[in-house]
Design an enzyme around this catalytic site. Structure first.
Site, PDB file in Angstrom:
ATOM      1  N   GLU A 101      72.151  -4.360  58.571  1.00  0.00           N
ATOM      2  CA  GLU A 101      71.014  -4.885  59.338  1.00  0.00           C
ATOM      3  C   GLU A 101      71.421  -5.122  60.785  1.00  0.00           C
ATOM      4  O   GLU A 101      72.535  -5.547  61.060  1.00  0.00           O
ATOM      5  CB  GLU A 101      70.574  -6.200  58.681  1.00  0.00           C
ATOM      6  CG  GLU A 101      69.262  -6.730  59.185  1.00  0.00           C
ATOM      7  CD  GLU A 101      68.741  -7.899  58.329  1.00  0.00           C
ATOM      8  OE1 GLU A 101      68.663  -7.771  57.091  1.00  0.00           O
ATOM      9  OE2 GLU A 101      68.436  -8.939  58.926  1.00  0.00           O
TER      10      GLU A 101
ATOM     11  N   ASP B 192      69.760  -7.144  63.996  1.00  0.00           N
ATOM     12  CA  ASP B 192      68.681  -8.119  64.204  1.00  0.00           C
ATOM     13  C   ASP B 192      68.464  -8.592  65.624  1.00  0.00           C
ATOM     14  O   ASP B 192      69.419  -9.027  66.265  1.00  0.00           O
ATOM     15  CB  ASP B 192      69.049  -9.446  63.500  1.00  0.00           C
ATOM     16  CG  ASP B 192      68.853  -9.427  62.028  1.00  0.00           C
ATOM     17  OD1 ASP B 192      68.029  -8.647  61.565  1.00  0.00           O
ATOM     18  OD2 ASP B 192      69.544 -10.207  61.349  1.00  0.00           O
TER      19      ASP B 192
ATOM     20  N   GLU C 165      65.990 -11.718  66.893  1.00  0.00           N
ATOM     21  CA  GLU C 165      64.994 -12.724  66.496  1.00  0.00           C
ATOM     22  C   GLU C 165      64.707 -13.598  67.706  1.00  0.00           C
ATOM     23  O   GLU C 165      65.627 -14.027  68.392  1.00  0.00           O
ATOM     24  CB  GLU C 165      65.503 -13.608  65.346  1.00  0.00           C
ATOM     25  CG  GLU C 165      65.464 -12.927  64.003  1.00  0.00           C
ATOM     26  CD  GLU C 165      65.845 -13.842  62.848  1.00  0.00           C
ATOM     27  OE1 GLU C 165      65.682 -15.077  62.962  1.00  0.00           O
ATOM     28  OE2 GLU C 165      66.322 -13.312  61.850  1.00  0.00           O
TER      29      GLU C 165
ATOM     30  N   HIS D 206      68.107 -14.516  69.381  1.00  0.00           N
ATOM     31  CA  HIS D 206      69.155 -14.626  68.366  1.00  0.00           C
ATOM     32  C   HIS D 206      69.471 -13.199  67.889  1.00  0.00           C
ATOM     33  O   HIS D 206      68.559 -12.422  67.621  1.00  0.00           O
ATOM     34  CB  HIS D 206      68.560 -15.480  67.240  1.00  0.00           C
ATOM     35  CG  HIS D 206      69.362 -15.599  66.008  1.00  0.00           C
ATOM     36  ND1 HIS D 206      70.107 -16.710  65.707  1.00  0.00           N
ATOM     37  CD2 HIS D 206      69.512 -14.761  64.951  1.00  0.00           C
ATOM     38  CE1 HIS D 206      70.698 -16.563  64.533  1.00  0.00           C
ATOM     39  NE2 HIS D 206      70.348 -15.388  64.053  1.00  0.00           N
ATOM     40  N   THR D 207      70.756 -12.834  67.822  1.00  0.00           N
ATOM     41  CA  THR D 207      71.118 -11.493  67.331  1.00  0.00           C
ATOM     42  C   THR D 207      72.128 -11.619  66.195  1.00  0.00           C
ATOM     43  O   THR D 207      72.870 -12.604  66.114  1.00  0.00           O
ATOM     44  CB  THR D 207      71.744 -10.618  68.444  1.00  0.00           C
ATOM     45  OG1 THR D 207      72.979 -11.210  68.873  1.00  0.00           O
ATOM     46  CG2 THR D 207      70.819 -10.471  69.634  1.00  0.00           C
TER      47      THR D 207
ATOM     48  N   ASP E 200      76.700 -13.328  59.305  1.00  0.00           N
ATOM     49  CA  ASP E 200      77.533 -14.369  59.948  1.00  0.00           C
ATOM     50  C   ASP E 200      78.116 -13.910  61.273  1.00  0.00           C
ATOM     51  O   ASP E 200      79.249 -14.261  61.606  1.00  0.00           O
ATOM     52  CB  ASP E 200      78.682 -14.811  59.020  1.00  0.00           C
ATOM     53  CG  ASP E 200      78.173 -15.428  57.732  1.00  0.00           C
ATOM     54  OD1 ASP E 200      77.049 -15.979  57.739  1.00  0.00           O
ATOM     55  OD2 ASP E 200      78.893 -15.364  56.717  1.00  0.00           O
ATOM     56  N   ARG E 201      77.367 -13.088  62.000  1.00  0.00           N
ATOM     57  CA  ARG E 201      77.866 -12.603  63.285  1.00  0.00           C
ATOM     58  C   ARG E 201      76.851 -12.908  64.393  1.00  0.00           C
ATOM     59  O   ARG E 201      76.496 -12.051  65.188  1.00  0.00           O
ATOM     60  CB  ARG E 201      78.077 -11.092  63.225  1.00  0.00           C
ATOM     61  CG  ARG E 201      79.113 -10.654  62.206  1.00  0.00           C
ATOM     62  CD  ARG E 201      79.491  -9.202  62.456  1.00  0.00           C
ATOM     63  NE  ARG E 201      80.567  -8.779  61.605  1.00  0.00           N
ATOM     64  CZ  ARG E 201      80.401  -8.114  60.440  1.00  0.00           C
ATOM     65  NH1 ARG E 201      79.199  -7.794  60.024  1.00  0.00           N
ATOM     66  NH2 ARG E 201      81.444  -7.778  59.729  1.00  0.00           N
TER      67      ARG E 201
ATOM     68  N   TRP F 216      64.035 -24.797  61.151  1.00  0.00           N
ATOM     69  CA  TRP F 216      65.309 -24.565  61.852  1.00  0.00           C
ATOM     70  C   TRP F 216      65.199 -23.964  63.262  1.00  0.00           C
ATOM     71  O   TRP F 216      66.129 -24.072  64.063  1.00  0.00           O
ATOM     72  CB  TRP F 216      66.235 -23.663  61.022  1.00  0.00           C
ATOM     73  CG  TRP F 216      65.666 -22.278  60.763  1.00  0.00           C
ATOM     74  CD1 TRP F 216      64.861 -21.923  59.717  1.00  0.00           C
ATOM     75  CD2 TRP F 216      65.830 -21.096  61.564  1.00  0.00           C
ATOM     76  NE1 TRP F 216      64.512 -20.590  59.817  1.00  0.00           N
ATOM     77  CE2 TRP F 216      65.100 -20.062  60.944  1.00  0.00           C
ATOM     78  CE3 TRP F 216      66.525 -20.812  62.757  1.00  0.00           C
ATOM     79  CZ2 TRP F 216      65.043 -18.767  61.457  1.00  0.00           C
ATOM     80  CZ3 TRP F 216      66.468 -19.513  63.272  1.00  0.00           C
ATOM     81  CH2 TRP F 216      65.726 -18.514  62.620  1.00  0.00           C
TER      82      TRP F 216
ATOM     83  N   ARG G  12      83.551 -23.408  62.809  1.00  0.00           N
ATOM     84  CA  ARG G  12      82.856 -22.761  61.707  1.00  0.00           C
ATOM     85  C   ARG G  12      83.802 -21.898  60.861  1.00  0.00           C
ATOM     86  O   ARG G  12      83.560 -21.682  59.678  1.00  0.00           O
ATOM     87  CB  ARG G  12      81.741 -21.894  62.294  1.00  0.00           C
ATOM     88  CG  ARG G  12      80.944 -21.152  61.270  1.00  0.00           C
ATOM     89  CD  ARG G  12      79.828 -20.408  61.996  1.00  0.00           C
ATOM     90  NE  ARG G  12      79.140 -19.490  61.117  1.00  0.00           N
ATOM     91  CZ  ARG G  12      78.336 -18.532  61.563  1.00  0.00           C
ATOM     92  NH1 ARG G  12      78.151 -18.380  62.868  1.00  0.00           N
ATOM     93  NH2 ARG G  12      77.736 -17.733  60.720  1.00  0.00           N
TER      94      ARG G  12
END
Ligand SMILES: *[C@@H]1O[C@H](CO)[C@@H](O)[C@H](O)[C@H]1NC(C)=O
Ligand SMILES: *[C@@H]1O[C@H](CO)[C@@H](O)[C@H](O)[C@H]1NC(C)=O
Length: 287
Positions: A104, A106, A108, A121-122, A131-132, A198, A275
């Site tokens: 995927e 992305d 957003e 947001h990518t 998680d990237r 969120w 994280r």
């Protein structure tokens, strides 16, 4: 003689039909390229296929999906995001294959209160693992006008761009053991939905339903791409320009990505040591 005449008229008509079909395809027509997949009438194709809008109200969001599956391509779309108080809304625009080991790519767009900045947001998923995340503010108001959001995806690299300015690069580091999306064809999707648990300031700001319906608009879709159907790939090359297939970031591109990352990047998984206490993902030190 009469029958000949009839045949040639039919030919002329067929020819005209073909020409207009071709022109519609060349111009990028939402009727030809996409299916409205959900939202019960909230997704609309307008202006003879030149404009698409998604809307969201308290009952539902909406979305669309490409008819084609792509395996590599340079895909451009112009978006104008939900104006005004868009807090709590998310406009997702992404390429994705299916299944638990899906790939995927992305974009957003996380809405915000009037005057406060959207977050772009990518993310990149390979073999089902994401998680990237990298997040950016934009250097313009994305709700005032249409802007072009592009994915260049070839066998060597994925480059995310905004109005031609690269903002993120994900290289093929398969030789170093890092999975890269290269075998699974992807559809192009977009949706507008409520994510006020969120999206805006981490969920602090909720969607103001008195502002509904919320609307995002799309136009000027263009794909120079290899489309995949029944197990084989065919690569369109409008104007015979296949340069996207081997394109990478040139020096100017590298400078611009640095400029964006220095001035507009607000989150980068590659620097989030809290994280990843066991160590940052391997591509972070190789990229
Ligand atoms: C919304 O605005 C606030 C305040 O400027 C900012 O902290 C936040 O990053 C913005 N964007 C989102 C999606 O929360
Ligand atoms: C092919 O497209 C690239 C951008 O994708 C452009 O820089 C180049 O000039 C084009 N070449 C031709 C021959 O049109």
């Amino acid at each position: 003689m009469n029958s000949k005449r009839v045949i040639s008229n039919e030919k002329a008509v067929a020819c005209l039909v073909l020409i207009s079909l071709f022109m519609a395809v060349a111009a990028g027509n939402f009727y030809n390229d996409f299916d409205l997949t959900w939202g019960d009438g909230r997704a609309k194709i307008l202006e003879n296929g030149q404009l698409l809008t998604l809307s969201l109200d308290k009952a539902s969001g909406s979305g669309f999906k490409s008819k084609n599956q792509y395996l590599f391509g340079k895909i451009d779309m112009q978006l104008k995001l939900v104006p005004g108080n868009s807090a709590g809304t998310v406009t997702a625009y992404y390429l994705s294959s299916l299944g638990s080991t899906h790939d995927e790519i992305d974009f957003e767009f996380l809405g915000n209160l009037s005057g406060d900045p959207y977050i772009l947001h990518t993310n990149v998923f390979t073999q089902g693992k994401g998680d990237r995340e990298q997040q950016f503010y934009l250097w313009f108001d994305p709700t005032k006008d249409f802007h072009t959001y592009s994915v260049l995806w070839n066998s060597q690299v994925i480059i995310f761009s905004v109005d031609g300015t690269p903002i993120r690069e994900f290289k093929n580091l398969a030789s170093k053991g890092i999975a890269f999306p290269k075998d699974q064809p992807m559809w192009l999707y977009s949706s507008l939905w409520n994510a006020d648990d969120w999206a805006t300031r981490g969920g602090l700001v909720k969607t103001d339903w008195t502002q509904a319906p919320f609307t995002a608009s799309y136009r000027s879709f263009n794909a120079q791409a290899c489309t995949w159907s029944s197990g084989s790939s065919s690569c369109s090359s409008k104007s015979n320009n296949d340069s996207w297939m081997t394109q990478s970031l040139d020096t100017t591109g590298q400078q611009r990505i640095k400029w964006v990352q220095k001035n507009y990047m607000i989150y980068n998984y590659c620097t989030d040591t809290k994280r990843f206490p066991q160590g940052l993902p391997p591509e972070c030190s190789l990229a």
